[in-house]
Design a protein around this motif. Structure first.
Motif, PDB file in Angstrom:
ATOM      1  N   LEU A 277       0.866  -1.298  -0.022  1.00 13.47           N
ATOM      2  CA  LEU A 277       0.034  -0.142   0.063  1.00 13.47           C
ATOM      3  C   LEU A 277       0.731   1.241   0.025  1.00 13.47           C
ATOM      4  CD1 LEU A 277      -2.863  -1.157   2.397  1.00 13.47           C
ATOM      5  CD2 LEU A 277      -2.965  -0.751   0.186  1.00 13.47           C
ATOM      6  N   THR A 278       2.051   1.055  -0.315  1.00 16.38           N
ATOM      7  CA  THR A 278       2.989   2.369  -0.420  1.00 16.38           C
ATOM      8  C   THR A 278       2.519   3.084  -1.507  1.00 16.38           C
ATOM      9  OG1 THR A 278       4.699   1.329   0.417  1.00 16.38           O
ATOM     10  CG2 THR A 278       5.189   3.310  -0.915  1.00 16.38           C
ATOM     11  N   PRO A 279       2.066   4.469  -1.453  1.00 19.07           N
ATOM     12  CA  PRO A 279       1.244   5.351  -2.477  1.00 19.07           C
ATOM     13  C   PRO A 279       2.444   5.374  -3.886  1.00 19.07           C
ATOM     14  CG  PRO A 279       1.061   6.288  -0.541  1.00 19.07           C
ATOM     15  CD  PRO A 279       1.902   5.360  -0.355  1.00 19.07           C
ATOM     16  N   GLY A 280       1.939   5.175  -4.818  1.00 16.86           N
ATOM     17  CA  GLY A 280       2.788   4.988  -6.081  1.00 16.86           C
ATOM     18  C   GLY A 280       3.468   3.856  -6.449  1.00 16.86           C
ATOM     19  N   LEU A 281       3.913   2.933  -5.547  1.00 14.87           N
ATOM     20  CA  LEU A 281       4.351   2.040  -5.760  1.00 14.87           C
ATOM     21  C   LEU A 281       3.966   0.753  -6.893  1.00 14.87           C
ATOM     22  CD1 LEU A 281       7.205   0.537  -5.182  1.00 14.87           C
ATOM     23  CD2 LEU A 281       6.207  -0.650  -3.528  1.00 14.87           C
ATOM     24  N   LEU A 282       2.726   0.220  -6.371  1.00 10.66           N
ATOM     25  CA  LEU A 282       1.966  -0.582  -7.184  1.00 10.66           C
ATOM     26  C   LEU A 282       1.068   0.169  -7.735  1.00 10.66           C
ATOM     27  CD1 LEU A 282       1.678  -3.887  -5.312  1.00 10.66           C
ATOM     28  CD2 LEU A 282       3.333  -3.417  -7.015  1.00 10.66           C
ATOM     29  N   PHE A 283       0.144   1.045  -6.830  1.00  6.17           N
ATOM     30  CA  PHE A 283      -0.933   1.877  -7.491  1.00  6.17           C
ATOM     31  C   PHE A 283      -1.096   3.072  -6.556  1.00  6.17           C
ATOM     32  CE2 PHE A 283      -2.895  -0.802  -4.320  1.00  6.17           C
ATOM     33  CZ  PHE A 283      -3.641   0.007  -3.425  1.00  6.17           C
ATOM     34  N   GLN A 284      -1.862   4.113  -7.096  1.00  5.55           N
ATOM     35  CA  GLN A 284      -1.965   5.270  -6.288  1.00  5.55           C
ATOM     36  C   GLN A 284      -3.436   5.858  -6.450  1.00  5.55           C
ATOM     37  OE1 GLN A 284       0.665   8.510  -7.177  1.00  5.55           O
ATOM     38  NE2 GLN A 284      -0.617  10.128  -6.421  1.00  5.55           N
ATOM     39  N   ILE A 285      -4.184   5.953  -5.159  1.00  6.31           N
ATOM     40  CA  ILE A 285      -5.458   6.341  -5.417  1.00  6.31           C
ATOM     41  C   ILE A 285      -5.661   7.831  -4.532  1.00  6.31           C
ATOM     42  CG2 ILE A 285      -7.810   6.037  -4.627  1.00  6.31           C
ATOM     43  CD1 ILE A 285      -7.284   2.910  -4.482  1.00  6.31           C
ATOM     44  N   PRO A 286      -5.892   8.775  -4.936  1.00  5.94           N
ATOM     45  CA  PRO A 286      -6.159   9.206  -6.152  1.00  5.94           C
ATOM     46  C   PRO A 286      -4.898   9.588  -6.830  1.00  5.94           C
ATOM     47  CG  PRO A 286      -6.687  11.211  -4.535  1.00  5.94           C
ATOM     48  CD  PRO A 286      -6.315   9.973  -3.705  1.00  5.94           C
ATOM     49  N   GLY A 287      -5.017   9.164  -8.220  1.00  2.00           N
ATOM     50  CA  GLY A 287      -3.835   9.600  -8.866  1.00  2.00           C
ATOM     51  C   GLY A 287      -3.836  11.070  -9.550  1.00  2.00           C
ATOM     52  N   ARG A 288      -2.793  11.642 -10.023  1.00  5.06           N
ATOM     53  CA  ARG A 288      -2.662  13.172 -10.538  1.00  5.06           C
ATOM     54  C   ARG A 288      -3.701  13.168 -11.498  1.00  5.06           C
ATOM     55  NH1 ARG A 288       1.355  15.961  -7.970  1.00  5.06           N
ATOM     56  NH2 ARG A 288       2.819  14.520  -7.120  1.00  5.06           N
ATOM     57  N   ASN A 289      -3.811  12.056 -12.443  1.00  6.28           N
ATOM     58  CA  ASN A 289      -4.582  12.659 -13.697  1.00  6.28           C
ATOM     59  C   ASN A 289      -5.737  11.607 -13.893  1.00  6.28           C
ATOM     60  OD1 ASN A 289      -2.829  14.633 -14.648  1.00  6.28           O
ATOM     61  ND2 ASN A 289      -1.455  13.108 -15.455  1.00  6.28           N
ATOM     62  N   ARG A 290      -5.774  10.638 -13.125  1.00  8.74           N
ATOM     63  CA  ARG A 290      -6.974   9.507 -12.958  1.00  8.74           C
ATOM     64  C   ARG A 290      -7.434   9.289 -11.483  1.00  8.74           C
ATOM     65  NH1 ARG A 290      -3.278   6.264 -16.533  1.00  8.74           N
ATOM     66  NH2 ARG A 290      -3.077   7.387 -18.641  1.00  8.74           N
ATOM     67  N   VAL A 291      -8.252   8.382 -11.469  1.00 11.45           N
ATOM     68  CA  VAL A 291      -8.548   8.151 -10.160  1.00 11.45           C
ATOM     69  C   VAL A 291      -7.606   6.944  -9.762  1.00 11.45           C
ATOM     70  CG1 VAL A 291     -10.473   6.915  -8.813  1.00 11.45           C
ATOM     71  CG2 VAL A 291     -11.286   8.558 -10.541  1.00 11.45           C
ATOM     72  N   VAL A 292      -7.253   6.012 -10.496  1.00 13.30           N
ATOM     73  CA  VAL A 292      -6.165   5.209 -10.133  1.00 13.30           C
ATOM     74  C   VAL A 292      -5.104   5.079 -11.222  1.00 13.30           C
ATOM     75  CG1 VAL A 292      -5.912   2.760  -9.612  1.00 13.30           C
ATOM     76  CG2 VAL A 292      -8.031   3.720  -8.859  1.00 13.30           C
TER      77      VAL A 292
END
Length: 69
Positions: free
Chosen positions: A17-32
């Motif tokens: 769950l480290t943000p940006g490693l596998l996924f990021q919620i909310p992203g900069r341009n998209r939700v994920v």
């Protein structure tokens, strides 16, 4: 005997769950966003809430225990 369940569950969830490693919620341009390697304050807060919820479920509700001799 030492109970290693909480340590291993916390470690695995922290890595996943480290943000940006596998996924990021909310992203900069998209939700994920997947594998962006960037983060923001909002994504840190969302991932912290998800981490707290999952660790509570695994350790308190399910009761994961791993004993080592």
């Amino acid at each position: 005997m030492a109970d290693w369940g909480p340590v291993l569950v916390a470690l695995v969830l922290f890595v996943l769950l480290t943000p940006g490693l596998l996924f990021q919620i909310p992203g900069r341009n998209r939700v994920v966003e997947f594998g962006s390697m960037q983060t923001s304050g909002a994504s840190i807060a969302v991932h912290a809430v998800i981490y707290f919820g999952l660790i509570t479920i695994f350790l308190i509700a399910i009761g994961v225990h791993i004993y080592a001799n």
